[in-house]
Design a protein around this motif. Structure first.
Motif, PDB file in Angstrom:
ATOM      1  N   ASP A 195     -24.440 -41.442  21.741  1.00 26.29           N
ATOM      2  CA  ASP A 195     -23.006 -41.754  21.787  1.00 26.29           C
ATOM      3  C   ASP A 195     -22.557 -42.154  23.199  1.00 26.29           C
ATOM      4  O   ASP A 195     -21.459 -42.667  23.370  1.00 26.29           O
TER       5      ASP A 195
ATOM      6  N   GLU B  35     -25.663 -44.104  16.180  1.00 24.58           N
ATOM      7  CA  GLU B  35     -24.207 -43.925  16.140  1.00 24.58           C
ATOM      8  C   GLU B  35     -23.609 -44.584  14.904  1.00 24.58           C
ATOM      9  O   GLU B  35     -22.679 -44.060  14.286  1.00 24.58           O
ATOM     10  N   LYS B  38     -24.330 -42.299  12.092  1.00 24.31           N
ATOM     11  CA  LYS B  38     -23.522 -41.082  12.169  1.00 24.31           C
ATOM     12  C   LYS B  38     -22.097 -41.366  11.716  1.00 24.31           C
ATOM     13  O   LYS B  38     -21.510 -40.592  10.955  1.00 24.31           O
ATOM     14  N   ALA B 206     -15.538 -38.274  15.639  1.00 24.27           N
ATOM     15  CA  ALA B 206     -16.149 -37.290  16.557  1.00 24.27           C
ATOM     16  C   ALA B 206     -17.673 -37.386  16.465  1.00 24.27           C
ATOM     17  O   ALA B 206     -18.337 -36.594  15.809  1.00 24.27           O
ATOM     18  N   LEU B 207     -18.207 -38.378  17.155  1.00 25.17           N
ATOM     19  CA  LEU B 207     -19.645 -38.653  17.043  1.00 25.17           C
ATOM     20  C   LEU B 207     -20.477 -37.893  18.065  1.00 25.17           C
ATOM     21  O   LEU B 207     -21.700 -37.952  18.051  1.00 25.17           O
ATOM     22  N   GLU B 208     -19.816 -37.190  18.971  1.00 24.78           N
ATOM     23  CA  GLU B 208     -20.582 -36.529  20.029  1.00 24.78           C
ATOM     24  C   GLU B 208     -21.475 -35.427  19.459  1.00 24.78           C
ATOM     25  O   GLU B 208     -21.272 -34.960  18.353  1.00 24.78           O
ATOM     26  N   ASN B 209     -22.414 -35.017  20.306  1.00 26.31           N
ATOM     27  CA  ASN B 209     -23.408 -34.059  19.844  1.00 26.31           C
ATOM     28  C   ASN B 209     -23.018 -32.600  20.068  1.00 26.31           C
ATOM     29  O   ASN B 209     -23.625 -31.707  19.511  1.00 26.31           O
ATOM     30  N   GLY B 213     -18.615 -32.103  17.882  1.00 22.79           N
ATOM     31  CA  GLY B 213     -19.093 -33.239  17.095  1.00 22.79           C
ATOM     32  C   GLY B 213     -19.063 -32.901  15.612  1.00 22.79           C
ATOM     33  O   GLY B 213     -19.460 -31.811  15.216  1.00 22.79           O
ATOM     34  N   SER B 214     -18.591 -33.859  14.809  1.00 17.73           N
ATOM     35  CA  SER B 214     -18.423 -33.560  13.375  1.00 17.73           C
ATOM     36  C   SER B 214     -19.742 -33.300  12.670  1.00 17.73           C
ATOM     37  O   SER B 214     -19.829 -32.441  11.794  1.00 17.73           O
ATOM     38  N   ASN B 216     -22.420 -31.963  13.829  1.00 22.07           N
ATOM     39  CA  ASN B 216     -22.797 -30.587  14.154  1.00 22.07           C
ATOM     40  C   ASN B 216     -21.999 -29.584  13.340  1.00 22.07           C
ATOM     41  O   ASN B 216     -22.522 -28.577  12.859  1.00 22.07           O
ATOM     42  N   SER B 356     -29.244 -30.025  17.227  1.00 21.43           N
ATOM     43  CA  SER B 356     -27.880 -29.558  16.930  1.00 21.43           C
ATOM     44  C   SER B 356     -27.630 -28.194  17.547  1.00 21.43           C
ATOM     45  O   SER B 356     -28.553 -27.426  17.787  1.00 21.43           O
TER      46      SER B 356
END
Lengths: 450, 366
Positions: A195, B35, B38, B206-209, B213-214, B216, B356
């Motif tokens: 990301d 991404e 995701k 909310a693509l963050e890790n 992040g969604s 997760n 995760s």
């Protein structure tokens, strides 16, 4: 004999105090921020107050947490002591109290162990013995007689060595097949960070993970030497900053990068600071000296040597204890195994009452916090400790004949989950916390899922 | 030295330009396939599952409200039966939607208001036998253990003939309480739908890790639900906490004999979440596709197979879960073990390869 004398005279030779003073300021202020951040994030409750059971360290089972208000006072006080270290106010007392308070906090809960917490304790301990407040400090302002412009060389050498050991052993910990030939765990971690703008797309390629793995290993192993060398130091420091900022962006790594960036300032010499200020048209005032020169006590150097030998031996002890430290974790802590594994686990316990033949199934989440459960699931000593706790809980009066077994599965660096502790072993029959490592089932390399 | 610092200034300038361009890039399209996947997965979850289920819950609770009103008016056994069936329809939808109690929705604690199990029967009966005005406002003022789907189950399914035949205040107040609970349930369903609509964009983007992040959060939710099935819905009735004595009373929805169906709905929700097969859309990304994308085909297959094992074990249970607990507890135990193996695959293996964060605490790691 001559060699020892020469070394002694080299170690006690006067050197400018400036690097030591800057190190003190950076460390103190950063730790003050770190402790306030700990409070602000609600970790006092999470780590100290909420858990009904704490995983204490071996030989420190007597360390206990107090009530929430007291813990807030202790963490708040440690922040204040750190600030005082930074300002150089009541330095000696502040450094002793910071060391004691911080180390006490660290010893309460093993599941929150972090390499940088251990590093902070060590630096705080070392600072107690160093004259880092003898200039550019409130102490030196209030008590002008203590001012020094030069200190013995060993006083600047100790923090440098301490820092160098973190890097070097951190590099050695990466000399493993997972890291070098599988690019694990970076392959997993980088793929999870696609990301990020611009560079994120590169993380989809295995080649990037390999490049990062090898570069990281080379960085760790060489950076102490590059920082030490006057010629390479400016670029080495830039490299330190870039490397740690990158790790901060990429990973959930908290204060560690900032601690290393700030700590590495100790390598910059007084002349280099003057030159640096000069580049911006500023001149660094000459540090004055009013006091008597700092005298190295007779026992200082032998004690220093003992300390350093201990620091060299501790990270290497795992070679004598286990053939796979990442899997068994025997000798893993206090050895600078920084960011070398992605490990997840699952554990459920069965309690057999041998008299009634009744079996109780225990899911750790009933007793442990999320962090505790996660960390315990793949650390043998904590599994053993939890079994002892269950024994005390289910047999408070010590009247029953219980056996406790664990069904545990662990996945390491992308491998398929495997049985971790021998499920047939009665954990209550495992005589000591050290003996549990003998119950770890060997790691099979087949069945990589990633 | 001068040269070195000139170079340093140059590097800093380059870095500044780099980070500025990073900010400008943030609006651009996805730069990596990961991404893209995701984002497609999260959009799929919301558009084809969460939004549909949230809307469905609203409709079903409205129908339950109508059925309850009819029952209160007529008071016949047929009307009661009809309301009971509608309660099951509500429960079926909720048990699939319950998985997605995450992010801002979870922080609102609305899930507790909709269904808190077990319900507090003594307190409910105390209110019915009390003198307060029993309406939706009153129910809204109560704690979650006296309302919601579980409370409605008690009120609908513990009705005995003598209660139906009774014409006193008790029956009247009991029906008033039931209606108020159901009205409150419908309000909460509407509220949940609105909550999701408000936070849908944030969820999908909310693509963050990290823990925010969604993806997760969805994994954490899957883990929590599987653990809930193992510990509370199967383990406790099997006697995990008392040395192995079967306790059917600890089954969820025992009164309605809906316990097995609840496990089935959870399993369906988990499997759909894993495969992303919510609707016949062309690009329906699930965790299985995601695992294949990152090179973990074997694990992807293993988890799919384990879902099939869970389904087989559930199918092996004949009759209700309560009957099976009494007559064939081994079959329930086998189901629990199947879910346990699924838990290991999701919580340990899948989390490991996806990197995760199976924790709600974002403590620093090094």
């Amino acid at each position: 004999m001559m060699g020892i004398k020469a070394l002694q005279s080299k170690l006690t030779a006067p050197t400018p105090i400036l690097p030591l003073v800057i190190f003190r300021m950076a460390f103190g202020l950063l730790m003050c921020f770190s402790q306030l951040r700990f409070m602000w994030k609600g970790w006092i409750e999470d780590c100290f107050v909420s858990p009904s059971f704490h995983f204490t360290y071996q030989y420190f089972s007597w360390v206990e947490a107090f009530s929430a208000p007291t813990m807030y006072i202790i963490v708040g006080a440690s922040a204040l002591f750190a600030l005082f270290i930074g300002l150089g106010l009541f330095y000696r007392a502040s450094s002793i109290l910071f060391f004691l308070s911080f180390t006490y906090l660290e010893l309460i809960e093993k599941s929150w162990y972090l390499n940088h917490y251990y590093f902070v304790s060590l630096v705080a301990f070392v600072l107690i013995w160093l004259p880092a407040h003898r200039n550019l400090s409130l102490d030196a302002f209030l008590f002008k007689g203590i001012r020094l412009s030069k200190v013995p060389m060993w006083t600047v050498l100790v923090p440098k060595l301490q820092l160098a050991m973190v890097y070097f052993f951190g590099g050695m910990a990466k000399l493993k097949s997972d890291w070098l030939f599988e690019a694990q765990p970076l392959k997993i971690w980088l793929q999870a960070r696609t990301d990020l703008p611009i560079i994120g797309s590169l993380f989809e390629y295995d080649g990037t993970a390999f490049a990062f793995s090898w570069a990281g290993m080379l960085f760790d192993l060489t950076i102490p030497f590059l920082l030490w060398n006057r010629r390479t130091r400016p670029w080495a420091y830039v490299l330190v900053a870039v490397f740690h900022v990158l790790t901060y962006i990429l990973f959930n790594i908290g204060m560690f990068p900032w601690l290393m960036i700030a700590g590495s300032l100790v390598f910059i010499s007084a002349d280099e600071w003057k030159n640096l200020f000069g580049k911006f048209g500023l001149s660094l005032w000459e540090l004055t000296e009013n006091g008597n020169p700092f005298k190295t006590r007779k026992m200082a150097l032998p004690l220093l040597l003992t300390y350093l030998i201990f620091q060299l031996a501790l990270p290497l002890r795992h070679f004598a204890l286990t053939d796979n430290v990442l899997w068994t974790e025997n000798g893993f802590r206090f050895a600078w195994h920084v960011m070398v594994m992605e490990k997840n686990g699952f554990a459920e316990f069965s309690i057999l009452d041998n008299q009634t033949q009744k079996v109780f199934t225990v899911y750790p989440s009933k007793y442990l916090s999320v962090v505790q459960e996660k960390q315990m699931s793949f650390q043998p000593d904590m599994i053993w400790q939890f079994a002892q706790y269950l024994n005390e809980t289910y047999d408070a009066n010590n009247e029953k004949d219980l056996s406790i077994y664990v069904n545990s599965k662990v996945s390491l660096n992308g491998r398929a989950s495997q049985t971790y502790i021998d499920p047939k072993v009665d954990l209550l029959k495992v005589a000591s916390i050290d003996a549990i490592y003998g119950c770890v089932v060997g790691l099979s390399d087949s069945g990589r899922t990633h | 030295m001068r040269k070195a610092f000139t170079r340093l200034r140059f590097v800093c300038t380059i870095a500044l330009v780099f980070f500025q361009s990073c900010e400008q890039e943030s609006d651009a399209e996805f730069q990596s396939q990961t991404e893209l996947y995701k984002n497609a997965q999260l959009a799929n979850i919301y558009d084809n599952e969460v939004a549909v289920l949230a809307s469905s819950l609203t409709k079903e609770t409205q129908l339950l409200e109508q059925a309850t009103k009819t029952f209160r008016t007529n008071g016949t056994t047929a009307d009661l039966k009809s309301a009971q069936e509608q309660w099951k329809a509500v429960q079926s939808v909720w048990k699939r939607l319950e998985l997605y109690d995450l992010g801002a929705v979870a922080n609102s604690f609305i899930a507790f208001e909709i269904n808190r199990w077990p319900t507090d029967i003594e307190r409910i009966e105390g209110h019915i036998n009390g003198s307060e005005v029993l309406n939706e406002d009153f129910i809204a003022s109560l704690g979650s253990s006296s309302k919601g789907i579980a409370a409605a189950e008690h009120l609908l399914f513990s009705v005995q003939d003598h209660i139906l035949d009774a014409s006193g205040t008790y029956l009247q107040r009991r029906n008033e309480y039931l209606l108020a609970v159901v009205e409150n349930l419908h309000s909460k369903a509407l509220q949940l739908q609105t909550l999701w609509e408000t936070h849908a964009v944030g969820f999908v983007q909310a693509l963050e890790n990290g823990i925010n992040g969604s993806q997760n959060q969805v994994i954490n939710a899957m883990v929590s639900l599987i653990e809930e099935i193992i510990i509370s819905k199967l383990g406790n009735p099997l006697g995990d906490t008392n040395g192995g004595t079967i306790v059917p009373e600890r089954l969820e929805a025992r009164l309605s004999a809906f316990s097995k169906e609840i496990v089935q709905q959870h399993l369906t929700a988990l499997k759909r979440c894993y495969t992303g097969d919510f609707a016949l859309t062309p690009f329906r990304v699930g965790f299985d596709d995601f695992l294949i994308l990152i090179g973990s085909e074997k694990l992807s297959e293993k988890i799919s197979d384990q879902f099939a094992v869970c389904q087989t074990k559930l199918n092996d249970i004949e009759g209700s879960l309560e009957d099976a607990l009494v007559s064939n507890p081994e079959s329930v135990l086998a189901l629990k073990y199947a879910f346990r193996d699924l838990l290991v695959l999701v919580k340990v293996d899948m989390a490991n390869v996806l990197g995760s964060t199976i924790t709600f605490n974002d403590n620093d790691g090094d």
